[in-house]
Design a protein around this motif. Sequence first.
Motif, PDB file in Angstrom:
ATOM      1  N   SER A   1       0.812  -1.230   0.000  1.00 10.92           N
ATOM      2  CA  SER A   1       0.000   0.000   0.000  1.00 10.92           C
ATOM      3  C   SER A   1       0.839   1.270   0.000  1.00 10.92           C
ATOM      4  O   SER A   1       0.279   2.359   0.063  1.00 10.92           O
ATOM      5  N   TYR A   2       2.156   1.138  -0.046  1.00 11.49           N
ATOM      6  CA  TYR A   2       3.008   2.323   0.118  1.00 11.49           C
ATOM      7  C   TYR A   2       3.560   2.852  -1.191  1.00 11.49           C
ATOM      8  O   TYR A   2       4.267   3.843  -1.213  1.00 11.49           O
ATOM      9  N   THR A   3       3.237   2.198  -2.295  1.00  8.64           N
ATOM     10  CA  THR A   3       3.706   2.706  -3.589  1.00  8.64           C
ATOM     11  C   THR A   3       2.974   4.010  -3.904  1.00  8.64           C
ATOM     12  O   THR A   3       1.870   4.253  -3.390  1.00  8.64           O
ATOM     13  N   PRO A   4       3.558   4.859  -4.744  1.00  7.42           N
ATOM     14  CA  PRO A   4       2.894   6.134  -5.066  1.00  7.42           C
ATOM     15  C   PRO A   4       1.466   5.938  -5.575  1.00  7.42           C
ATOM     16  O   PRO A   4       0.565   6.674  -5.177  1.00  7.42           O
ATOM     17  N   ASP A   5       1.259   4.951  -6.429  1.00  6.66           N
ATOM     18  CA  ASP A   5      -0.094   4.725  -6.960  1.00  6.66           C
ATOM     19  C   ASP A   5      -1.072   4.349  -5.852  1.00  6.66           C
ATOM     20  O   ASP A   5      -2.165   4.915  -5.756  1.00  6.66           O
ATOM     21  N   ALA A   6      -0.682   3.395  -5.021  1.00  6.86           N
ATOM     22  CA  ALA A   6      -1.573   2.941  -3.947  1.00  6.86           C
ATOM     23  C   ALA A   6      -1.834   4.068  -2.956  1.00  6.86           C
ATOM     24  O   ALA A   6      -2.947   4.212  -2.435  1.00  6.86           O
ATOM     25  N   ALA A   7      -0.823   4.890  -2.716  1.00 10.60           N
ATOM     26  CA  ALA A   7      -0.936   5.944  -1.706  1.00 10.60           C
ATOM     27  C   ALA A   7      -1.819   7.103  -2.157  1.00 10.60           C
ATOM     28  O   ALA A   7      -2.216   7.934  -1.335  1.00 10.60           O
ATOM     29  N   GLU A   8      -2.124   7.153  -3.450  1.00 12.57           N
ATOM     30  CA  GLU A   8      -3.100   8.150  -3.924  1.00 12.57           C
ATOM     31  C   GLU A   8      -4.447   7.963  -3.229  1.00 12.57           C
ATOM     32  O   GLU A   8      -5.235   8.895  -3.128  1.00 12.57           O
ATOM     33  N   GLY A   9      -4.704   6.743  -2.774  1.00 12.45           N
ATOM     34  CA  GLY A   9      -6.018   6.392  -2.261  1.00 12.45           C
ATOM     35  C   GLY A   9      -6.260   6.737  -0.807  1.00 12.45           C
ATOM     36  O   GLY A   9      -7.332   6.444  -0.279  1.00 12.45           O
ATOM     37  N   TYR A  10      -5.309   7.330  -0.127  1.00 14.08           N
ATOM     38  CA  TYR A  10      -5.537   7.684   1.278  1.00 14.08           C
ATOM     39  C   TYR A  10      -4.712   8.903   1.660  1.00 14.08           C
ATOM     40  O   TYR A  10      -3.696   9.214   1.036  1.00 14.08           O
ATOM     41  N   ASP A  11      -5.178   9.583   2.718  1.00 19.48           N
ATOM     42  CA  ASP A  11      -4.523  10.810   3.189  1.00 19.48           C
ATOM     43  C   ASP A  11      -3.603  10.559   4.377  1.00 19.48           C
ATOM     44  O   ASP A  11      -2.605  11.248   4.556  1.00 19.48           O
ATOM     45  N   VAL A  12      -4.001   9.619   5.220  1.00 22.57           N
ATOM     46  CA  VAL A  12      -3.246   9.373   6.464  1.00 22.57           C
ATOM     47  C   VAL A  12      -3.096   7.866   6.639  1.00 22.57           C
ATOM     48  O   VAL A  12      -4.031   7.097   6.398  1.00 22.57           O
ATOM     49  N   LEU A  13      -1.915   7.472   7.077  1.00 20.09           N
ATOM     50  CA  LEU A  13      -1.609   6.074   7.350  1.00 20.09           C
ATOM     51  C   LEU A  13      -1.670   5.866   8.871  1.00 20.09           C
ATOM     52  O   LEU A  13      -1.012   6.596   9.624  1.00 20.09           O
ATOM     53  N   VAL A  14      -2.489   4.903   9.292  1.00 18.69           N
ATOM     54  CA  VAL A  14      -2.604   4.573  10.716  1.00 18.69           C
ATOM     55  C   VAL A  14      -2.106   3.144  10.893  1.00 18.69           C
ATOM     56  O   VAL A  14      -2.659   2.213  10.298  1.00 18.69           O
ATOM     57  N   LEU A  15      -1.067   2.963  11.669  1.00 22.30           N
ATOM     58  CA  LEU A  15      -0.511   1.620  11.874  1.00 22.30           C
ATOM     59  C   LEU A  15      -1.030   1.030  13.180  1.00 22.30           C
ATOM     60  O   LEU A  15      -0.867   1.617  14.251  1.00 22.30           O
ATOM     61  N   TYR A  16      -1.655  -0.129  13.056  1.00 20.02           N
ATOM     62  CA  TYR A  16      -2.091  -0.908  14.227  1.00 20.02           C
ATOM     63  C   TYR A  16      -1.706  -2.368  13.978  1.00 20.02           C
ATOM     64  O   TYR A  16      -2.407  -3.291  14.338  1.00 20.02           O
ATOM     65  N   ASP A  17      -0.564  -2.524  13.340  1.00 21.32           N
ATOM     66  CA  ASP A  17      -0.057  -3.858  13.007  1.00 21.32           C
ATOM     67  C   ASP A  17       1.055  -4.234  13.984  1.00 21.32           C
ATOM     68  O   ASP A  17       1.505  -3.408  14.784  1.00 21.32           O
ATOM     69  N   LEU A  18       1.482  -5.468  13.893  1.00 21.70           N
ATOM     70  CA  LEU A  18       2.706  -5.875  14.593  1.00 21.70           C
ATOM     71  C   LEU A  18       3.459  -6.733  13.594  1.00 21.70           C
ATOM     72  O   LEU A  18       3.230  -7.937  13.476  1.00 21.70           O
ATOM     73  N   ASN A  19       4.314  -6.073  12.830  1.00 21.08           N
ATOM     74  CA  ASN A  19       4.894  -6.704  11.657  1.00 21.08           C
ATOM     75  C   ASN A  19       6.404  -6.501  11.618  1.00 21.08           C
ATOM     76  O   ASN A  19       6.895  -5.423  11.948  1.00 21.08           O
ATOM     77  N   GLN A  20       7.107  -7.558  11.198  1.00 18.63           N
ATOM     78  CA  GLN A  20       8.563  -7.453  11.028  1.00 18.63           C
ATOM     79  C   GLN A  20       8.986  -7.635   9.576  1.00 18.63           C
ATOM     80  O   GLN A  20      10.107  -7.304   9.214  1.00 18.63           O
ATOM     81  N   GLU A  21       8.111  -8.201   8.759  1.00 14.47           N
ATOM     82  CA  GLU A  21       8.473  -8.546   7.378  1.00 14.47           C
ATOM     83  C   GLU A  21       8.245  -7.354   6.464  1.00 14.47           C
ATOM     84  O   GLU A  21       7.122  -6.871   6.333  1.00 14.47           O
ATOM     85  N   ILE A  22       9.321  -6.896   5.810  1.00 10.26           N
ATOM     86  CA  ILE A  22       9.179  -5.828   4.825  1.00 10.26           C
ATOM     87  C   ILE A  22      10.383  -5.910   3.894  1.00 10.26           C
ATOM     88  O   ILE A  22      11.516  -6.079   4.363  1.00 10.26           O
ATOM     89  N   THR A  23      10.146  -5.825   2.612  1.00 11.06           N
ATOM     90  CA  THR A  23      11.257  -5.933   1.662  1.00 11.06           C
ATOM     91  C   THR A  23      11.972  -4.581   1.568  1.00 11.06           C
ATOM     92  O   THR A  23      11.394  -3.535   1.901  1.00 11.06           O
ATOM     93  N   PRO A  24      13.211  -4.571   1.074  1.00 16.90           N
ATOM     94  CA  PRO A  24      13.909  -3.285   0.879  1.00 16.90           C
ATOM     95  C   PRO A  24      13.126  -2.345  -0.036  1.00 16.90           C
ATOM     96  O   PRO A  24      13.109  -1.130   0.201  1.00 16.90           O
ATOM     97  N   GLU A  25      12.450  -2.894  -1.040  1.00 10.61           N
ATOM     98  CA  GLU A  25      11.660  -2.047  -1.947  1.00 10.61           C
ATOM     99  C   GLU A  25      10.484  -1.420  -1.201  1.00 10.61           C
ATOM    100  O   GLU A  25      10.161  -0.242  -1.396  1.00 10.61           O
ATOM    101  N   GLN A  26       9.841  -2.213  -0.344  1.00  8.24           N
ATOM    102  CA  GLN A  26       8.713  -1.678   0.432  1.00  8.24           C
ATOM    103  C   GLN A  26       9.189  -0.653   1.458  1.00  8.24           C
ATOM    104  O   GLN A  26       8.521   0.355   1.705  1.00  8.24           O
TER     105      GLN A  26
END
Length: 222
Positions: A44-69
């Motif tokens: 959801s963090y790519t420029p295209d996907a991010a067009e769809g929201y104004d504010v990001l609210v994190l309520y996750d508990l996540n460790q997995e993320i690629t360098p690109e993400q």
Amino acid sequence: MEALLTLLIVTGGHDFEREPFAAMFDSFDGMTWREAQHPSANDSYTPDAAEGYDVLVLYDLNQEITPEQQAALLALLQRGKGLVVLHHALADYQAWEEWRQVVCGRFYLSPVEREGRTIAASTWRHDVEIPVRVVDPKHPVTHGLADFTIHDEVYGGYEVLPRAYPLLTTDHPESSPTLAWASVWGGSRVVSIQLGHDHFAYDDPNYRRLVSQAIRWVAEKP
Ligand SMILES: [Zn+2]
């Protein structure tokens, strides 16, 4: 008519009481929201996907993320997307040092060595009456709030970096002193809030006011 503020709420990796959590966001005037769950939420963090929201609210508990993400998420924050980090999301991305700088703090899931000393794992305990002190009632995030007590989960030994601007503090002996703080990263405002385990927090009018005002504040660029 003022445009609705659109939130993307990222969840996954930690259980929560879904219905009262959703009810809290439904109660916020002038906002609409949708949820992105891991493992796909990091798309959801790519420029295209991010067009769809104004504010990001994190309520996750996540460790997995690629360098690109990671790069996409940081670029999003460079461009000024507002970020609110709630409760267990303070423990996201333990191995990603720059994320600690973004959040201006961290809940440590395990002990770490830093600058020659050991930082112990952070602690938690459920169902605690936590006294909350409002540092600055004139700040837009805490405007209209007076000191209050909340029934919530207490976290201890989590880190808040010195450059964070404290919004709420507590003298509860099992908590780190700062419960909520504001910071800036890149072109974005960031608000991090330790509170928010379950319906006792979601239903608390002070908590609702805090979260909704945090969202409104980070929606503006610094
Ligand atoms: Zn919790």
